[in-house]
Design an enzyme around this catalytic site. Sequence first.
Site, short mmCIF file in Angstrom:
data_model
loop_
_atom_site.label_atom_id
_atom_site.label_comp_id
_atom_site.label_asym_id
_atom_site.label_seq_id
_atom_site.Cartn_x
_atom_site.Cartn_y
_atom_site.Cartn_z
N PRO A 144 16.10 4.88 24.91
CG PRO A 144 16.62 6.89 25.97
CD PRO A 144 16.81 5.41 26.08
CG ASN A 145 19.01 6.79 20.71
OD1 ASN A 145 18.14 7.47 20.15
ND2 ASN A 145 19.97 7.35 21.45
CD GLU A 379 5.90 -8.61 26.47
OE1 GLU A 379 6.22 -9.75 26.09
OE2 GLU A 379 5.47 -8.35 27.61
C1 FAD Z 1 3.19 1.13 28.04
C2 FAD Z 1 4.47 0.52 27.59
C3 FAD Z 1 5.06 -0.48 28.35
C4 FAD Z 1 6.28 -1.03 27.95
N1 FAD Z 1 6.90 -1.96 28.75
C5 FAD Z 1 8.18 -2.34 28.46
C6 FAD Z 1 8.92 -3.16 29.38
O1 FAD Z 1 8.42 -3.58 30.44
N2 FAD Z 1 10.21 -3.44 29.09
C7 FAD Z 1 10.82 -3.00 27.96
O2 FAD Z 1 11.98 -3.28 27.76
N3 FAD Z 1 10.12 -2.26 27.04
C8 FAD Z 1 8.83 -1.90 27.28
N4 FAD Z 1 8.13 -1.13 26.40
C9 FAD Z 1 8.78 -0.71 25.15
C10 FAD Z 1 8.14 -1.33 23.90
O3 FAD Z 1 8.47 -2.68 23.80
C11 FAD Z 1 8.61 -0.49 22.70
O4 FAD Z 1 7.95 0.76 22.79
C12 FAD Z 1 8.32 -1.14 21.38
O5 FAD Z 1 9.11 -2.29 21.21
C13 FAD Z 1 8.57 -0.19 20.20
O6 FAD Z 1 9.78 0.47 20.32
P1 FAD Z 1 9.82 2.07 20.14
O7 FAD Z 1 8.78 2.66 21.00
O8 FAD Z 1 11.21 2.52 20.32
O9 FAD Z 1 9.39 2.32 18.64
P2 FAD Z 1 10.34 2.31 17.34
O10 FAD Z 1 11.20 1.12 17.33
O11 FAD Z 1 11.01 3.65 17.22
O12 FAD Z 1 9.27 2.17 16.18
C14 FAD Z 1 8.49 3.26 15.72
C15 FAD Z 1 7.60 2.75 14.58
O13 FAD Z 1 8.41 2.27 13.52
C16 FAD Z 1 8.06 0.94 13.22
N5 FAD Z 1 9.27 0.22 12.80
C17 FAD Z 1 10.43 0.10 13.51
N6 FAD Z 1 11.30 -0.62 12.81
C18 FAD Z 1 10.70 -0.98 11.65
C19 FAD Z 1 11.09 -1.74 10.49
N7 FAD Z 1 12.30 -2.30 10.41
N8 FAD Z 1 10.21 -1.88 9.47
C20 FAD Z 1 8.98 -1.32 9.56
N9 FAD Z 1 8.55 -0.59 10.60
C21 FAD Z 1 9.40 -0.43 11.64
C22 FAD Z 1 7.45 0.37 14.48
O14 FAD Z 1 6.56 -0.71 14.18
C23 FAD Z 1 6.70 1.59 15.01
O15 FAD Z 1 5.46 1.68 14.37
C24 FAD Z 1 6.89 -0.60 26.75
C25 FAD Z 1 6.27 0.39 25.96
C26 FAD Z 1 5.09 0.95 26.37
C27 FAD Z 1 4.47 2.02 25.53
#
Ligand code: FAD
Length: 402
Positions: A144-145, A379
């Site tokens: 979550p975080n 990814e």
């Molecule tokens: C359908 C699905 C399948 C998935 N499968 C897997 C899996 O098998 N295993 C696994 O571990 N994870 C998995 N994920 C997780 C996925 O890799 C993450 O959702 C993704 O890396 C983004 O993380 P977050 O959702 O926490 O977004 P956040 O990190 O909260 O980002 C939110 C927004 O802020 C932007 N952002 C963040 N940091 C910065 C920065 N420094 N500068 C500019 N913009 C920024 C991001 O680009 C995004 O637009 C999956 C996600 C989905 C939706």
Amino acid sequence: MPPPVVSDRRRSAALAMDFALTPEQEATRARARALAQREFAPHAAEYDKSHEFPWRNFHLLAEEGFLCMTLPERYGGKGADYLSYALCVEEFSRACPVTGVIFEVHNSLHAEAVYNHGTEEQRMRFLPRLARGEVLGAYSLTEPNAGSDASALQTQAVRVEGGWRLSGRKIFTTNGGQADEYLLYAVTSPEKRSHGITCFIVPKEAPGLSFGPPLEKLGIRASATTDVILQDVFVPDDRVLGVVDEGYKIALRTLHGGRIGIAAQGVGILQATLDNVARYALERETFGRRLADRQLVQAHLAEMATDLEAARLLLYQAAWKHGQGQRVTKEISMAKLFASKVAVAGTMRAAELMGGEGYQAGTLQERLVRDSKITEIYEGTSEIQRMVIARALLAEYQMQEV
Ligand SMILES: Cc1cc2nc3c(=O)[nH]c(=O)nc-3n(C[C@H](O)[C@H](O)[C@H](O)COP(=O)(O)OP(=O)(O)OC[C@H]3O[C@@H](n4cnc5c(N)ncnc54)[C@H](O)[C@@H]3O)c2cc1C
């Protein structure tokens, strides 16, 4: 008389660049395409509607010898090169993007990590079963975080006799609840931050491990994305992957192959889109002529085809270099960034070209629009790919100044 042109074929021995696939790569692609078009494409809409995990497709991939194809034969693989693997992800995703990602996570994010970082005993214990399809793999990093900043993960692993006890919650795990083995990342030395994370291979049936319900998603609906909940889960020492406290390196290195897989998924989705919209343009008539005869429509098709080819070249280059053992983090991010961008833009453009037909629930084009979006998110989001590319680029310039 102009001087005779020396054909490329005659001087090919002296040329460093050759865009032709080898006969083996051609054959692998043909086999993957035949399987995908015969078995996956006809059922993709049903799986999208029912959200049912496509076990049938996974078992067919096993039967046809595609699972773990890049691993050496000793571990059940086929010793295939990485470009062949990318061609397969492309073909499977072209027919069914859900099958593409299940295949990709099982191979790149799970089995390859075990191969790259496991002991010989772990390789022999886990890989042949993954290759035979008796076991499905998953990769649980996100929390979550801790998404883009995965190093902020909070799942704790506490040392106990004979192993570790894990507590915490992972979110968004692809193949979640369906997979038999999970690569789970947890904090083993909190004070060392990203240098205090360890990777564990956790079986589905471990006491204390449970799963949330499959998430309702915009696209790739049948791919089973769930929370993974750990309550005091005991993991013995022989299920630690790699070195204690060095798991974050495994997580990042594993994403190299994973991002090639997602770039290939984007290319496959855009190819399916072009196939669909070109056929539609050849059939649909307005004002007494086919759409395909309109120059405005042709311009859209030409741009989509050019985007597709550019994405494919970036992908094949990254996959080939990665397979040669070259460090191509920047090229891999470029391939994922570009392929996902043109896949999303291309599916939307095609929907527009198809008029009301492209907006209908249950049509191929509507599903491709929904399935494409995830390639820009998982990814590493597109912003993260831009950060990786810019960092590598600026480092290269800085090196020149020294
Ligand atoms: C359908 C699905 C399948 C998935 N499968 C897997 C899996 O098998 N295993 C696994 O571990 N994870 C998995 N994920 C997780 C996925 O890799 C993450 O959702 C993704 O890396 C983004 O993380 P977050 O959702 O926490 O977004 P956040 O990190 O909260 O980002 C939110 C927004 O802020 C932007 N952002 C963040 N940091 C910065 C920065 N420094 N500068 C500019 N913009 C920024 C991001 O680009 C995004 O637009 C999956 C996600 C989905 C939706």
